[in-house]
Design a protein around this motif. Sequence first.
Motif, PDB file in Angstrom:
ATOM      1  N   PHE A 123     -19.916   4.664   9.228  1.00 28.20           N
ATOM      2  CA  PHE A 123     -18.923   4.393  10.266  1.00 28.20           C
ATOM      3  C   PHE A 123     -18.177   5.672  10.602  1.00 28.20           C
ATOM      4  O   PHE A 123     -17.733   6.388   9.714  1.00 28.20           O
ATOM      5  CB  PHE A 123     -17.955   3.308   9.806  1.00 28.20           C
TER       6      PHE A 123
ATOM      7  N   ASN B 190     -10.647  -2.824   0.332  1.00 29.30           N
ATOM      8  CA  ASN B 190      -9.806  -2.351   1.428  1.00 29.30           C
ATOM      9  C   ASN B 190     -10.481  -2.582   2.777  1.00 29.30           C
ATOM     10  O   ASN B 190     -11.612  -3.054   2.853  1.00 29.30           O
ATOM     11  CB  ASN B 190      -9.448  -0.877   1.224  1.00 29.30           C
ATOM     12  N   PHE B 191      -9.786  -2.222   3.859  1.00 33.86           N
ATOM     13  CA  PHE B 191     -10.272  -2.565   5.198  1.00 33.86           C
ATOM     14  C   PHE B 191     -11.654  -2.022   5.485  1.00 33.86           C
ATOM     15  O   PHE B 191     -12.550  -2.756   5.886  1.00 33.86           O
ATOM     16  CB  PHE B 191      -9.315  -2.016   6.254  1.00 33.86           C
TER      17      PHE B 191
ATOM     18  N   PHE C  58     -15.108  -4.195   6.102  1.00 25.00           N
ATOM     19  CA  PHE C  58     -15.826  -4.095   7.350  1.00 25.00           C
ATOM     20  C   PHE C  58     -17.295  -3.769   7.103  1.00 25.00           C
ATOM     21  O   PHE C  58     -18.191  -4.389   7.679  1.00 25.00           O
ATOM     22  CB  PHE C  58     -15.162  -3.004   8.199  1.00 25.00           C
ATOM     23  N   ARG C  59     -17.527  -2.827   6.208  1.00 19.84           N
ATOM     24  CA  ARG C  59     -18.908  -2.439   5.924  1.00 19.84           C
ATOM     25  C   ARG C  59     -19.653  -3.576   5.237  1.00 19.84           C
ATOM     26  O   ARG C  59     -20.835  -3.800   5.479  1.00 19.84           O
ATOM     27  CB  ARG C  59     -18.942  -1.180   5.050  1.00 19.84           C
TER      28      ARG C  59
ATOM     29  N   ARG D 268     -19.512   4.865   4.281  1.00 20.30           N
ATOM     30  CA  ARG D 268     -20.960   4.650   4.270  1.00 20.30           C
ATOM     31  C   ARG D 268     -21.342   4.170   2.881  1.00 20.30           C
ATOM     32  O   ARG D 268     -20.561   4.283   1.938  1.00 20.30           O
ATOM     33  CB  ARG D 268     -21.704   5.925   4.670  1.00 20.30           C
ATOM     34  N   ASP D 269     -22.582   3.667   2.737  1.00 23.35           N
ATOM     35  CA  ASP D 269     -23.047   3.216   1.434  1.00 23.35           C
ATOM     36  C   ASP D 269     -23.220   4.414   0.515  1.00 23.35           C
ATOM     37  O   ASP D 269     -23.671   5.468   0.955  1.00 23.35           O
ATOM     38  CB  ASP D 269     -24.377   2.481   1.568  1.00 23.35           C
ATOM     39  N   ALA D 270     -22.889   4.230  -0.750  1.00 19.59           N
ATOM     40  CA  ALA D 270     -23.016   5.332  -1.694  1.00 19.59           C
ATOM     41  C   ALA D 270     -24.483   5.680  -1.915  1.00 19.59           C
ATOM     42  O   ALA D 270     -25.348   4.804  -1.934  1.00 19.59           O
ATOM     43  CB  ALA D 270     -22.374   4.951  -3.029  1.00 19.59           C
TER      44      ALA D 270
ATOM     45  N   ILE E 145     -20.635  -2.203  -2.628  1.00 19.08           N
ATOM     46  CA  ILE E 145     -19.915  -1.586  -1.513  1.00 19.08           C
ATOM     47  C   ILE E 145     -18.434  -1.433  -1.863  1.00 19.08           C
ATOM     48  O   ILE E 145     -17.808  -0.409  -1.604  1.00 19.08           O
ATOM     49  CB  ILE E 145     -20.094  -2.419  -0.231  1.00 19.08           C
ATOM     50  N   THR E 146     -17.870  -2.456  -2.504  1.00 16.31           N
ATOM     51  CA  THR E 146     -16.434  -2.429  -2.797  1.00 16.31           C
ATOM     52  C   THR E 146     -16.102  -1.431  -3.902  1.00 16.31           C
ATOM     53  O   THR E 146     -15.130  -0.697  -3.818  1.00 16.31           O
ATOM     54  CB  THR E 146     -15.965  -3.833  -3.206  1.00 16.31           C
TER      55      THR E 146
ATOM     56  N   PHE F 117       0.800  -1.220   0.000  1.00 16.63           N
ATOM     57  CA  PHE F 117       0.000   0.000   0.000  1.00 16.63           C
ATOM     58  C   PHE F 117       0.836   1.276   0.000  1.00 16.63           C
ATOM     59  O   PHE F 117       0.304   2.372   0.067  1.00 16.63           O
ATOM     60  CB  PHE F 117      -0.941   0.016   1.203  1.00 16.63           C
TER      61      PHE F 117
ATOM     62  N   ASN G 230     -25.336   2.532   6.820  1.00 17.53           N
ATOM     63  CA  ASN G 230     -24.055   1.866   7.049  1.00 17.53           C
ATOM     64  C   ASN G 230     -22.919   2.867   7.284  1.00 17.53           C
ATOM     65  O   ASN G 230     -21.825   2.717   6.754  1.00 17.53           O
ATOM     66  CB  ASN G 230     -23.725   1.002   5.832  1.00 17.53           C
TER      67      ASN G 230
ATOM     68  N   TYR H 169     -11.727  -9.937  -0.740  1.00 15.10           N
ATOM     69  CA  TYR H 169     -10.269  -9.953  -0.760  1.00 15.10           C
ATOM     70  C   TYR H 169      -9.727  -8.758  -1.541  1.00 15.10           C
ATOM     71  O   TYR H 169      -8.678  -8.221  -1.227  1.00 15.10           O
ATOM     72  CB  TYR H 169      -9.766 -11.263  -1.377  1.00 15.10           C
TER      73      TYR H 169
ATOM     74  N   GLN I 266     -20.425   2.024  14.239  1.00 13.34           N
ATOM     75  CA  GLN I 266     -21.451   2.256  13.237  1.00 13.34           C
ATOM     76  C   GLN I 266     -22.498   3.189  13.835  1.00 13.34           C
ATOM     77  O   GLN I 266     -22.841   3.067  15.004  1.00 13.34           O
ATOM     78  CB  GLN I 266     -22.102   0.944  12.836  1.00 13.34           C
TER      79      GLN I 266
ATOM     80  N   GLY J 191     -18.086   0.928  -4.869  1.00 13.76           N
ATOM     81  CA  GLY J 191     -18.794   2.132  -4.447  1.00 13.76           C
ATOM     82  C   GLY J 191     -19.338   3.012  -5.540  1.00 13.76           C
ATOM     83  O   GLY J 191     -20.369   2.715  -6.150  1.00 13.76           O
TER      84      GLY J 191
ATOM     85  N   ASP K 266     -14.009  -0.989   3.572  1.00 11.16           N
ATOM     86  CA  ASP K 266     -15.067  -1.578   2.755  1.00 11.16           C
ATOM     87  C   ASP K 266     -15.379  -2.998   3.202  1.00 11.16           C
ATOM     88  O   ASP K 266     -16.541  -3.405   3.254  1.00 11.16           O
ATOM     89  CB  ASP K 266     -14.659  -1.577   1.276  1.00 11.16           C
TER      90      ASP K 266
ATOM     91  N   GLN L 257     -12.716   7.943  -1.364  1.00  8.31           N
ATOM     92  CA  GLN L 257     -11.630   7.545  -2.248  1.00  8.31           C
ATOM     93  C   GLN L 257     -11.308   8.672  -3.224  1.00  8.31           C
ATOM     94  O   GLN L 257     -12.202   9.361  -3.701  1.00  8.31           O
ATOM     95  CB  GLN L 257     -12.019   6.292  -3.022  1.00  8.31           C
TER      96      GLN L 257
ATOM     97  N   ARG M  85     -20.616  -6.076   7.708  1.00 12.65           N
ATOM     98  CA  ARG M  85     -21.715  -5.542   8.506  1.00 12.65           C
ATOM     99  C   ARG M  85     -23.040  -5.637   7.742  1.00 12.65           C
ATOM    100  O   ARG M  85     -24.082  -5.894   8.347  1.00 12.65           O
ATOM    101  CB  ARG M  85     -21.387  -4.091   8.870  1.00 12.65           C
ATOM    102  N   TRP M  86     -22.984  -5.471   6.429  1.00 14.02           N
ATOM    103  CA  TRP M  86     -24.195  -5.614   5.621  1.00 14.02           C
ATOM    104  C   TRP M  86     -24.766  -7.013   5.772  1.00 14.02           C
ATOM    105  O   TRP M  86     -25.979  -7.191   5.839  1.00 14.02           O
ATOM    106  CB  TRP M  86     -23.865  -5.313   4.151  1.00 14.02           C
TER     107      TRP M  86
ATOM    108  N   TRP N  91     -13.023   9.386  -6.873  1.00 16.90           N
ATOM    109  CA  TRP N  91     -14.305  10.025  -7.180  1.00 16.90           C
ATOM    110  C   TRP N  91     -14.104  11.288  -8.001  1.00 16.90           C
ATOM    111  O   TRP N  91     -13.222  12.090  -7.719  1.00 16.90           O
ATOM    112  CB  TRP N  91     -15.011  10.421  -5.893  1.00 16.90           C
TER     113      TRP N  91
END
Lengths: 291, 333
Positions: free
Chosen positions: A179, B175-176, B180-181, A170-172, B110-111, A58, A177, B172, A209, B113, B178, A228, B184-185, A231
């Motif tokens: 955090f 990222n972390f 996690f979310r 959060r969800d788009a 979610i991943t 990363f 959701n 996989y 959450q 987005g 995402d 991110q 949670r979903w 966008w």
Amino acid sequence: MTGLAWGLRLAAFAYALVVVGAQAPPSRPSRVISLIPAVTEVLFAIGAGDQVVGVSSFDTYPPEAAKKTRVGALLNPDFERILSLKPDLVVVYVSQTDLIARLQRVGVPTFVYRHAGLADVSTTISSLGQRVGRATESARLARDVQTNLEGVRRSVIGRPRPRVALIFGRDAGTLRNMFVSAGVGFLHDLVETAGGQNAFADVKRESMQVSSEAMLARAPEVIIETHQSSWDTSATAREQAVWRTLPALPAVRMNRVYMVADDRLFIPGPRVVDAARILAGIIHPGVESAK
Amino acid sequence: MSVESPLRRRVPVVVLSFVGMLIAVFAAPFVGSTPLSIANVFSTSQPFADNVDAQIFFLARLPRTLAAAMVGGVLAAAGVVFQGLLQNPLASPYTLGVSAGAALGAMIAITFGAAWPIGGSAGASLAGAGIAVLVVYALATARHRGLSTTVLLLSGVTLNAFFSALILFVQYLSNFADTFRALRWLMGNLDVAGYAPLLAALPFVVGSLAAFAWLARPLNLLSLGEEAATSRGLDTRRAQRVAFFSGSVATGAAVSVGGPIGFVGIIVPHLVRLVVGADHRVVLPASMFFGAAFLVGCDVVARTIMSPLELPVGIITAVIGGPFFLWLLLRRR
């Protein structure tokens, strides 16, 4: 034969004891691998960039770091590649117990990194610097980080501290959701340093959450949402507009919902000072943070 | 020989479960993690845009309660339909891969987005559910005239496993935060933050509930066995097709609103049958109303028990549902 081998080992052990006991300066490792972006930044900032032979998948900063061999990260360290670089020091996360054990078995020394609060950044800088033989440079950098953070803190002192919600997921297209940063850790410390009052400070966790009810009840006056960098502006504007579904939020009423894409906010390295200044600039517009 | 029960036994049960649902839905918005001034909630002197109490009540709690009622009712009724269709008491709305398809869709949304702008994770999960349904149907009808329930079951289970593997793959890549979310979903979440998700799901729900109403008698006949049902004049293939598609659409809509909340679709129908017998004309509506009340109650627990933290509602239903189901199994022996 065996006796001789044992004798040699014993001698080596005794020698090690003497060396450690005498507090001799540790030799400067010349083949360092860092699995942590924050640590990589520190190594380059204290002039140990030449000693680095491998970095995490990363790592993007500094640009020189991106040219080094990548060896995986927290969840997928590439053990073979790490060994093939013949490291004499590997910096690992405290939770990478398997990797630590394997490196120990092959006799590669490790430096264990703990992800913690903002105050730990300078501590990590100094102890890491000592370990890689850059004690002077790292002491100076640690001091600079502390002084500059103190400068940010002072630049916002005496100003009203708005309630801030720092949202990192959060969800788009909807307020589901979500955090946020809660009352422990690096992000929380950054918000408080930048003159904000974390709206979720009483929850002693790194993140939590948040339901729409909790968000309305905590009534943040400033909402900072990280996203991110991929966008485009229309996506950012669209996501910002989603907040209008909860018009009672003070941050929405006062038009103080900010979208930020900046990885400095997530890397507890030397650039935390920049992160604190960015947040201070958002929370207290017009304040010139001390240099 | 018949599973049907007389009218005078049916009506009170259905009415009672309906009243239970009404009580739950009316009471739930008054309970929550924040103390509210009820006078303020219904006050007209303050503009709505400034009234925090009213917004908590009408924008956070009420849509959430309605979502719980919709999802709980639909999942319980769909459970009845799938158990009747597959002639298998262990069947649930998730047996045939609908939820795994929906989950895969949501994970992708979610991943990746912002790259998935249409309908967010709800739209993506609905699309995933639709794909899963079509694949399973194509498999089950490929080499049979009509629907083979055995092939249906097997292809559903296989698709579940396959989609779960793909979910791991998508996770996989992410990222972390995402990951996690996304995780949670999967635990279920009824905090819909407004009415839009409910309105989007409504046409699917209304359509499948209408089909369920028609299905009550055919499912009664099917429970006698396919041959017996045919001999009594039932077009079994048509009934099976209707059951499969309406149950799947209902499940897909419910999962797109609340995530794959477990156990509602299996314990509620069993509990209802325990009380009223096997007549689908009672079991279907009573399960729907009781399922709605049950999930509304579970969600109240989820959002208050650890406040200000929230417990995922899927954990509550599992903690209640798992032991209950085991008890049911032992009792049957």
